[in-house]
Enzyme design. Structure first.
Site, PDB file in Angstrom:
ATOM      1  N   THR A 116     -14.555  26.284  15.664  1.00  0.00           N
ATOM      2  CA  THR A 116     -15.169  24.996  15.972  1.00  0.00           C
ATOM      3  C   THR A 116     -14.170  24.139  16.725  1.00  0.00           C
ATOM      4  O   THR A 116     -12.983  24.157  16.408  1.00  0.00           O
ATOM      5  CB  THR A 116     -15.548  24.248  14.663  1.00  0.00           C
ATOM      6  OG1 THR A 116     -16.397  25.076  13.872  1.00  0.00           O
ATOM      7  CG2 THR A 116     -16.248  22.938  14.943  1.00  0.00           C
ATOM      8  N   VAL A 126     -26.783  27.701   9.054  1.00  0.00           N
ATOM      9  CA  VAL A 126     -26.092  26.495   9.494  1.00  0.00           C
ATOM     10  C   VAL A 126     -24.740  26.468   8.807  1.00  0.00           C
ATOM     11  O   VAL A 126     -24.657  26.591   7.584  1.00  0.00           O
ATOM     12  CB  VAL A 126     -26.890  25.225   9.150  1.00  0.00           C
ATOM     13  CG1 VAL A 126     -26.080  23.966   9.489  1.00  0.00           C
ATOM     14  CG2 VAL A 126     -28.228  25.211   9.891  1.00  0.00           C
ATOM     15  N   GLY A 127     -23.675  26.333   9.589  1.00  0.00           N
ATOM     16  CA  GLY A 127     -22.335  26.246   9.023  1.00  0.00           C
ATOM     17  C   GLY A 127     -21.932  24.808   8.767  1.00  0.00           C
ATOM     18  O   GLY A 127     -22.770  23.916   8.633  1.00  0.00           O
ATOM     19  N   ASP A 128     -20.626  24.569   8.739  1.00  0.00           N
ATOM     20  CA  ASP A 128     -20.156  23.223   8.412  1.00  0.00           C
ATOM     21  C   ASP A 128     -20.076  22.318   9.633  1.00  0.00           C
ATOM     22  O   ASP A 128     -19.883  21.118   9.503  1.00  0.00           O
ATOM     23  CB  ASP A 128     -18.795  23.283   7.721  1.00  0.00           C
ATOM     24  CG  ASP A 128     -17.675  23.728   8.646  1.00  0.00           C
ATOM     25  OD1 ASP A 128     -17.956  24.500   9.591  1.00  0.00           O
ATOM     26  OD2 ASP A 128     -16.519  23.331   8.422  1.00  0.00           O
ATOM     27  N   THR A 145     -11.803  23.474  10.791  1.00  0.00           N
ATOM     28  CA  THR A 145     -12.256  24.698  11.443  1.00  0.00           C
ATOM     29  C   THR A 145     -12.042  25.845  10.472  1.00  0.00           C
ATOM     30  O   THR A 145     -11.182  25.776   9.590  1.00  0.00           O
ATOM     31  CB  THR A 145     -11.481  24.941  12.752  1.00  0.00           C
ATOM     32  OG1 THR A 145     -11.965  26.117  13.390  1.00  0.00           O
ATOM     33  CG2 THR A 145      -9.993  25.087  12.504  1.00  0.00           C
ATOM     34  N   ASP A 154     -13.924  29.112   7.999  1.00  0.00           N
ATOM     35  CA  ASP A 154     -15.091  29.692   7.346  1.00  0.00           C
ATOM     36  C   ASP A 154     -15.970  28.577   6.789  1.00  0.00           C
ATOM     37  O   ASP A 154     -15.833  28.149   5.650  1.00  0.00           O
ATOM     38  CB  ASP A 154     -14.649  30.643   6.225  1.00  0.00           C
ATOM     39  CG  ASP A 154     -15.803  31.444   5.655  1.00  0.00           C
ATOM     40  OD1 ASP A 154     -16.969  31.060   5.877  1.00  0.00           O
ATOM     41  OD2 ASP A 154     -15.552  32.461   4.977  1.00  0.00           O
TER      42      ASP A 154
END
Length: 357
Positions: free
Chosen positions: A222, A251-253, A273, A275
């Site tokens: 990210t 959907v990730g963080d 950034t 996992d």
């Protein structure tokens, strides 16, 4: 003497006015503007710097910086053309937060529109919502003037996906399903009895290694950026095309406030950034800013936030940067070597800082 006394109240009023202005940070202290970003995304930081140094607001500038990274497809993990999901499609997650008003706009799993950070800003400025998702986010962005619909895949992402399919869709993000060593459709393994629930050490290590193979610099990343404008106001932004081979709809963080980024004009900012599936469970950037509010220096606040995650998930991979209102910045990481970029008035160009796990 009478004339001198006549002007005394006006003199005191003037002093009070300047005290109020200075007390509310309306004067550039000389330490601003500032730009901080995850990773050596130098051109993105330069774009944000050009914007903020020319007098644009923190929000304007963070959008310019993240947009540059989307256009450049930084590391293949930002913008279109990277990180195919299980269906071979690229989707976009993005967020922008105004540290003055605490307003947030975000999009998640957005299809067919490449301008993630600009779509997030439209959510913030033209709706009373915080987060829009999927095809509805795409329809909103296009209706507000962004270009689309567009195929977000590239020849590189398609080739990557094809190779993954040839490898029996390994590695992937499924668990406790059959088939466990091939492509879907997947089904629950069945009613898990006591013996099935008891994992052997070998099986546990296999799961850990499988997850580790999915998370790295070029497949799970990210851009998270913080900008302090000339008045010291703060904004943060993020953009990512998510985890490679993710299950469609994941959907990730990246678009989650307090996880990938957080800003409070009174305290400072944070970007993250790594996992995202693990990190979003801990809201590390919210934790960093709140720790700084309680008096922690950025270095300790960053280390504390990462250590909270590592205690529960010792094999996770991730990092954060922290910066306070005084311009003091630091980073912390786990599972990899992290780098973040900074541009400030005393620097001739962007400088990259390396943080060891």
């Amino acid at each position: 003497m009478a004339t001198k006394n006549l002007f005394l109240p006006y003199y005191l009023l003037l002093l009070t006015f300047f005290h109020l202005v200075l007390g509310h940070g309306a004067v550039n202290s000389g330490q601003y503007p500032l730009v901080v970003s995850t990773w050596p995304f130098l051109d993105a930081v330069r774009a944000a710097w050009r914007a903020v140094d020319s007098g644009l607001s923190a929000v304007d500038s963070v959008v310019e910086g993240c947009s540059e990274c989307e256009e450049l497809r930084c590391d293949g993990t930002v913008g279109p053309g990277g990180s195919p999901d299980e269906n071979g499609e690229t989707t976009i997650d993005a967020l922008v937060m105004d540290g003055v008003t605490m307003e947030v706009g975000a999009v998640a799993a957005m299809r067919y529109v490449k301008d993630g950070i600009r779509a997030a800003r439209l959510v913030m400025e033209h709706t009373k919502h915080t987060l829009l998702v999927g095809e509805q986010a795409s329809a909103f962005a296009i209706s507000m003037g962004l270009p689309g619909p567009t195929n977000l895949s590239s020849s590189e992402s398609t080739a990557k996906w094809s190779k993954w399919k040839e490898n029996s869709c390994q590695p992937n993000f499924w668990k406790n399903v059959v088939p466990d060593n091939g492509c879907g459709p997947y089904h629950p393994r069945g009613s898990l009895g006591l013996t099935e629930r008891t994992c052997s050490k070998a099986k546990l290590m296999e799961t850990i290694e499988s997850r580790s193979s999915l998370v790295g610099l070029h497949n799970h990343d990210t851009i998270a950026m913080a900008v302090f404008d000339k008045m010291g106001h703060i904004a943060v932004g993020t953009s990512t095309n998510g985890a490679t081979y993710k299950i469609p709809g994941r959907v990730g963080d990246g678009p989650i406030t307090g996880s990938s980024a957080y800003a409070d004009d009174e305290i400072g900012a944070c970007g993250a950034t790594g996992d995202g599936d693990i990190m979003m469970r801990f809201l590390p950037c919210y934790q960093v800013v709140e720790s700084m509010r309680l008096g922690m220096e950025p270095k300790l606040a960053a280390k504390d936030a990462i250590s909270r995650i590592a205690r529960k998930f010792p094999d996770f991979v991730g990092a954060v940067f922290a910066i306070n209102k005084n311009g003091v910045h630091a980073g912390a990481c786990h599972g990899w070597t992290f780098q973040y970029s900074v541009r400030s008035p005393e620097m001739d160009d962007v400088e990259v800082f390396t943080v060891l796990p």
